[in-house]
Scaffold this motif. Structure first.
Motif, short mmCIF file in Angstrom:
data_model
loop_
_atom_site.label_atom_id
_atom_site.label_comp_id
_atom_site.label_asym_id
_atom_site.label_seq_id
_atom_site.Cartn_x
_atom_site.Cartn_y
_atom_site.Cartn_z
N TRP A 118 0.84 -1.20 0.00
CA TRP A 118 0.00 0.00 0.00
C TRP A 118 0.88 1.26 0.00
O TRP A 118 0.61 2.22 -0.73
CB TRP A 118 -0.91 -0.02 1.23
N GLY A 119 1.94 1.24 0.81
CA GLY A 119 2.84 2.38 0.85
C GLY A 119 3.51 2.63 -0.49
O GLY A 119 3.51 3.76 -1.00
N LEU A 120 4.05 1.58 -1.08
CA LEU A 120 4.71 1.73 -2.38
C LEU A 120 3.77 2.28 -3.43
O LEU A 120 4.14 3.18 -4.20
CB LEU A 120 5.27 0.38 -2.85
N GLN A 121 2.55 1.72 -3.48
CA GLN A 121 1.61 2.15 -4.51
C GLN A 121 1.08 3.56 -4.27
O GLN A 121 0.48 4.16 -5.16
CB GLN A 121 0.48 1.13 -4.65
N ASN A 122 1.32 4.09 -3.08
CA ASN A 122 0.98 5.48 -2.80
C ASN A 122 2.20 6.39 -2.91
O ASN A 122 2.20 7.52 -2.42
CB ASN A 122 0.33 5.60 -1.42
N GLU A 123 3.25 5.87 -3.55
CA GLU A 123 4.48 6.62 -3.81
C GLU A 123 5.14 7.12 -2.54
O GLU A 123 5.60 8.25 -2.44
CB GLU A 123 4.20 7.78 -4.78
N ILE A 124 5.19 6.23 -1.56
CA ILE A 124 5.84 6.50 -0.28
C ILE A 124 7.10 5.63 -0.19
O ILE A 124 7.02 4.41 -0.38
CB ILE A 124 4.90 6.17 0.89
N VAL A 125 8.23 6.24 0.09
CA VAL A 125 9.44 5.45 0.34
C VAL A 125 9.27 4.79 1.71
O VAL A 125 8.85 5.42 2.67
CB VAL A 125 10.70 6.34 0.33
N ILE A 126 9.58 3.50 1.79
CA ILE A 126 9.36 2.76 3.03
C ILE A 126 10.65 2.10 3.51
O ILE A 126 11.43 1.57 2.72
CB ILE A 126 8.24 1.70 2.88
N ILE A 127 10.84 2.12 4.84
CA ILE A 127 12.05 1.55 5.44
C ILE A 127 11.68 0.72 6.68
O ILE A 127 12.02 1.08 7.80
CB ILE A 127 13.07 2.66 5.81
N PRO A 128 10.97 -0.40 6.48
CA PRO A 128 10.60 -1.21 7.64
C PRO A 128 11.82 -1.72 8.39
O PRO A 128 12.80 -2.15 7.79
CB PRO A 128 9.81 -2.37 7.01
N LYS A 129 11.75 -1.65 9.70
CA LYS A 129 12.85 -2.09 10.55
C LYS A 129 12.60 -3.52 11.04
O LYS A 129 11.50 -3.86 11.44
CB LYS A 129 13.01 -1.15 11.75
#
Length: 274
Positions: free
Chosen positions: A219-230
């Protein structure tokens, strides 16, 4: 976004991976093993910060990985107590030494605080102009912080890293950043596991043969959000990366966005004073 190494192009032309590993509250051998595992799995973006106390271990893992420096994107941040022009330059030198990297890909102001962030930003602009950082940005900045910063600076932040997840989507901030060509990046994109038992997310995950965390990250990627899960668990690091072989429908994306409840789990930047 079809691959773990897919990138967004920042407002200065630098390529930044959409996906990376976060290292908050990961220390010692634990973080070194996590970064090593991530790099072996194809991760190419690593997020750390001075206050995390793990830059040396992150740097050691990078050095021993065998992955070429040119293919990596490393982010670190200046902590609140080091804010100010001269102190930021010194803090950067220390972070650079600890990481074992002459050039940092992205350097962020960790929190806006009250009044020092403008002097701190001047230091970041100098580091950028000297070629010691490839991009500069901010973290936890609200719209009014960004407006104040841009009024008196010559460089628009390339990135704003903020708390963002389905229960706290920060739409107004996200829209503002898009308008200003500031890439939004999410810390705690999984809301620290608090969405694991959500029925809607579980239903969507089952439909795709995926896990709830994978659905949230997609969902984050498809909303053009860079994601860095820890994560420091190898199996979870692997699971988090397996989000490039499926897509959520527009209806699913909208349903997940509908979970927004303005529910923050971290500190409100407007209530943090230093």
């Amino acid at each position: 976004m079809k691959h773990i190494t897919d990138v967004t192009i920042l407002n200065n032309g630098i390529a930044m991976p959409w996906f990376g590993i976060g290292t908050y509250k990961a220390e010692g051998e634990e973080v070194a093993k996590a970064v090593t595992a991530a790099l072996e799995l194809g991760y190419r973006s690593i997020d750390t910060a001075a206050v995390y106390g793990n830059e040396e271990e992150v740097g050691r893992a990078i050095a021993s990985s065998g992955v070429s420096r040119d293919s990596l994107f490393v982010t670190t941040k200046v902590w609140n107590t080091d804010q100010g022009y001269d102190t930021t330059l010194k803090a950067f030198d220390l972070s650079s030494r600890k990481l074992g990297l002459e050039i940092i890909d992205l350097y962020l102001i960790h929190w806006p605080g009250q009044d020092k962030y403008k002097d701190t930003w001047r230091a970041l602009e100098r580091l950028y102009e000297e070629g010691r950082v490839r991009a500069i940005g901010v973290s936890n900045f609200q719209i009014h912080h960004l407006q104040e910063l841009m009024k008196e600076s010559s460089i628009v932040p390339a990135v704003n890293q903020v708390e963002l997840h389905p229960r706290f989507i920060q739409k107004e901030l996200h829209d503002f950043c898009k308008l200003q060509q500031i890439q939004i990046e999410a810390w705690a994109p999984l809301m620290k596991g608090r969405l694991q038992d959500n029925e809607l997310l579980a239903e969507i995950a089952a439909r795709h043969g995926k896990t709830v965390p994978q659905v949230i990250l997609r969902w984050g990627l498809q909303n053009e959000i860079v994601i860095i899960p820890k994560s420091v668990t190898v199996s979870r690091i692997k699971e988090n990366s397996e989000i490039f072989n499926f897509e959520l429908s527009r209806e699913e994306l909208n349903a997940i966005t509908g979970l927004d409840a303005d529910e923050r789990i971290g500190t409100n930047p407007d209530k943090l004073f230093f």
